[in-house]
Design a protein around this motif. Structure first.
Motif, PDB file in Angstrom:
ATOM      1  N   HIS A  35       1.073  -1.159  -0.001  1.00  0.00           N
ATOM      2  CA  HIS A  35       0.102  -0.038   0.082  1.00  0.00           C
ATOM      3  C   HIS A  35       0.853   1.313   0.072  1.00  0.00           C
ATOM      4  O   HIS A  35       1.985   1.035   0.276  1.00  0.00           O
ATOM      5  CB  HIS A  35      -0.807  -0.175   1.235  1.00  0.00           C
TER       6      HIS A  35
ATOM      7  N   ASP B 242      -1.448   3.515  -5.329  1.00  0.00           N
ATOM      8  CA  ASP B 242      -2.259   2.245  -5.830  1.00  0.00           C
ATOM      9  C   ASP B 242      -1.713   1.049  -6.177  1.00  0.00           C
ATOM     10  O   ASP B 242      -1.491   0.237  -7.272  1.00  0.00           O
ATOM     11  CB  ASP B 242      -3.194   2.586  -6.840  1.00  0.00           C
TER      12      ASP B 242
ATOM     13  N   TRP C  93     -12.134  -5.283   1.203  1.00  0.00           N
ATOM     14  CA  TRP C  93     -11.954  -4.019   2.037  1.00  0.00           C
ATOM     15  C   TRP C  93     -11.878  -2.872   0.951  1.00  0.00           C
ATOM     16  O   TRP C  93     -12.010  -2.866  -0.273  1.00  0.00           O
ATOM     17  CB  TRP C  93     -10.462  -4.034   2.074  1.00  0.00           C
TER      18      TRP C  93
ATOM     19  N   ASP D 177     -11.509   1.702   0.582  1.00  0.00           N
ATOM     20  CA  ASP D 177     -10.636   2.815   1.164  1.00  0.00           C
ATOM     21  C   ASP D 177     -11.621   3.824   1.276  1.00  0.00           C
ATOM     22  O   ASP D 177     -12.269   4.386   0.375  1.00  0.00           O
ATOM     23  CB  ASP D 177      -9.424   2.892   0.174  1.00  0.00           C
TER      24      ASP D 177
ATOM     25  N   TYR E 224     -12.046   7.762   1.962  1.00  0.00           N
ATOM     26  CA  TYR E 224     -11.456   9.043   1.892  1.00  0.00           C
ATOM     27  C   TYR E 224     -12.354  10.030   2.433  1.00  0.00           C
ATOM     28  O   TYR E 224     -12.137  11.278   2.623  1.00  0.00           O
ATOM     29  CB  TYR E 224     -11.011   9.700   0.334  1.00  0.00           C
TER      30      TYR E 224
ATOM     31  N   GLN F 157      -8.503   8.537   7.212  1.00  0.00           N
ATOM     32  CA  GLN F 157      -8.616   7.788   6.018  1.00  0.00           C
ATOM     33  C   GLN F 157      -8.132   6.227   6.123  1.00  0.00           C
ATOM     34  O   GLN F 157      -7.184   6.174   6.887  1.00  0.00           O
ATOM     35  CB  GLN F 157      -8.001   8.480   4.920  1.00  0.00           C
ATOM     36  N   GLY F 158      -8.439   5.763   5.439  1.00  0.00           N
ATOM     37  CA  GLY F 158      -8.036   4.152   5.116  1.00  0.00           C
ATOM     38  C   GLY F 158      -8.838   3.165   4.909  1.00  0.00           C
ATOM     39  O   GLY F 158     -10.256   3.476   4.832  1.00  0.00           O
ATOM     40  N   TYR F 159      -8.588   1.883   4.982  1.00  0.00           N
ATOM     41  CA  TYR F 159      -9.498   0.809   4.665  1.00  0.00           C
ATOM     42  C   TYR F 159     -10.368   0.476   6.116  1.00  0.00           C
ATOM     43  O   TYR F 159      -9.994   0.522   7.081  1.00  0.00           O
ATOM     44  CB  TYR F 159      -8.715  -0.493   4.268  1.00  0.00           C
TER      45      TYR F 159
ATOM     46  N   THR G  33      -3.601   3.960   5.772  1.00  0.00           N
ATOM     47  CA  THR G  33      -3.268   2.748   5.023  1.00  0.00           C
ATOM     48  C   THR G  33      -4.088   2.959   3.816  1.00  0.00           C
ATOM     49  O   THR G  33      -5.380   2.585   3.910  1.00  0.00           O
ATOM     50  CB  THR G  33      -3.075   1.452   5.931  1.00  0.00           C
ATOM     51  N   LYS G  34      -3.663   3.188   2.537  1.00  0.00           N
ATOM     52  CA  LYS G  34      -4.205   3.575   1.434  1.00  0.00           C
ATOM     53  C   LYS G  34      -4.280   2.579   0.218  1.00  0.00           C
ATOM     54  O   LYS G  34      -3.016   2.018   0.277  1.00  0.00           O
ATOM     55  CB  LYS G  34      -3.979   5.035   0.872  1.00  0.00           C
ATOM     56  N   HIS G  35      -4.953   2.468  -0.695  1.00  0.00           N
ATOM     57  CA  HIS G  35      -5.227   1.691  -1.637  1.00  0.00           C
ATOM     58  C   HIS G  35      -4.011   0.757  -1.976  1.00  0.00           C
ATOM     59  O   HIS G  35      -3.005   1.140  -2.706  1.00  0.00           O
ATOM     60  CB  HIS G  35      -5.263   2.671  -3.090  1.00  0.00           C
TER      61      HIS G  35
END
Length: 318
Positions: free
Chosen positions: A13, A59, A263, A265, A267, A272-274, A298-300
């Motif tokens: 991620h 991503d 999961w 994500d 925004y 933010q995060g899952y 923890t993003k995309h």
């Protein structure tokens, strides 16, 4: 497939940080074999960074080679946070990078230098959120991402994101891209899950993506008998009980039972995060929210199920 040797899960991620530079490759690992409790590896620092193209990656997608000869990470070539007060998403989708950033590894611990590969055609405005899986029928890897396509070289006029696809065997050379999914509205963040041999419908393909149009389907699920087959709707607005502003679905199966995790994500919500949902019937379209213990922002990314040997090696290395 139920994996008797399966133990633990690895998440690749990036981290959303408007004030620093965290558009890099991070790894998080499950606490033992628990797919709902996670910690960030490498003391929270990234393990890889791109100095090519835009010098940022978002991503990322991690995949295991079907022949057992290693792994690849593919990622969006984009650095969004550059000190500007606002993000001009329209400009980025018209005149963004048409490249992906790629790394190779024999063992998830040692990684190659990054390389840029051009995948989107000249009429594309960008190449965002790439993913890939092996196509047993052709022997190729199918690589797919979202692009806006324009009629003129200046990329003016109206357009919408659709999903493009090409083929590769080595993640070095790729066939020309073709449109795979164009439903006339903004669609991004495609992820694919193929049912295993011991699942109810072996080989059946499930796709999840984000309909970004106003009042659209948001996260939706469709199913087909093959990647290029006839797709049928399963569910729309999955995860709407969590928030309207969700994207970047990822799907994986539990090692030892017929249970899947989806999961999404967020925004919209802070941090933010899952957030996580689960089901024991992948084709039902019924997903139930479940608690997820994961570091904030923890993003995309994507989750890769591991063997015990892989789990111990990665945990020790980072």
């Amino acid at each position: 497939m139920i994996e008797p040797e399966g133990h633990g899960y690895l998440l690749v991620h990036f981290v959303e940080d408007p004030h620093g530079h965290a558009e890099k490759i991070f790894l998080s690992i499950s606490e033992g074999d628990d797919p709902l409790r996670w910690r960030r590896l490498n003391s929270g620092a990234p393990i890889l960074e791109s100095t090519l193209g835009t010098t940022g990656v978002r991503d990322p997608h991690l995949l295991r080679r079907h022949d057992g000869n290693g792994f690849h990470i593919i990622a969006t070539d984009a650095r969004i946070w550059t000190g500007e007060a606002t993000i001009d998403w329209d400009r980025l989708s018209r005149h963004g990078s048409r490249n992906l950033v790629v790394w190779d590894s024999p063992d998830l611990v040692h990684w190659s230098e990054p390389r840029l590969v051009e995948v989107a055609p000249v009429e594309a405005g960008m190449a965002w959120a790439p993913e890939a899986h092996h196509d047993a029928e052709s022997g190729d890897y199918l690589v797919y991402w979202s692009s806006k396509l324009f009629a003129d070289e200046s990329h003016t006029g109206d357009s919408h994101s659709r999903i493009l696809v090409n083929r590769t065997r080595d993640f070095v050379t790729f066939t020309p891209a073709r449109v795979f999914l164009d439903q006339g509205v903004e669609v991004i963040d495609l992820t694919i899950h193929v049912e295993a041999d011991d699942d109810p419908h072996p080989g059946r393909v499930h796709r999840f993506a984000k309909d970004n149009s106003p009042d659209g389907r948001r996260i939706f699920e469709e199913v087909a008998d093959s990647f290029f087959g006839e797709w049928r709707p399963v569910a729309t607005r999955i995860g709407s009980q969590i928030a309207d502003g969700i994207e970047a679905p990822l799907v994986f199966r539990h090692h030892h039972e017929r249970r899947w995790y989806l999961w999404v994500d967020s925004y919209e919500l802070e941090p933010q995060g899952y957030r996580a949902l689960t089901t024991t019937d992948l084709g039902s379209g019924h997903w139930t929210q479940i608690d997820l213990d994961l570091p904030a922002r923890t993003k995309h990314g994507t989750v890769l199920p591991l063997t015990r040997t892989e789990y111990e090696a990665v945990a020790a290395a980072f």
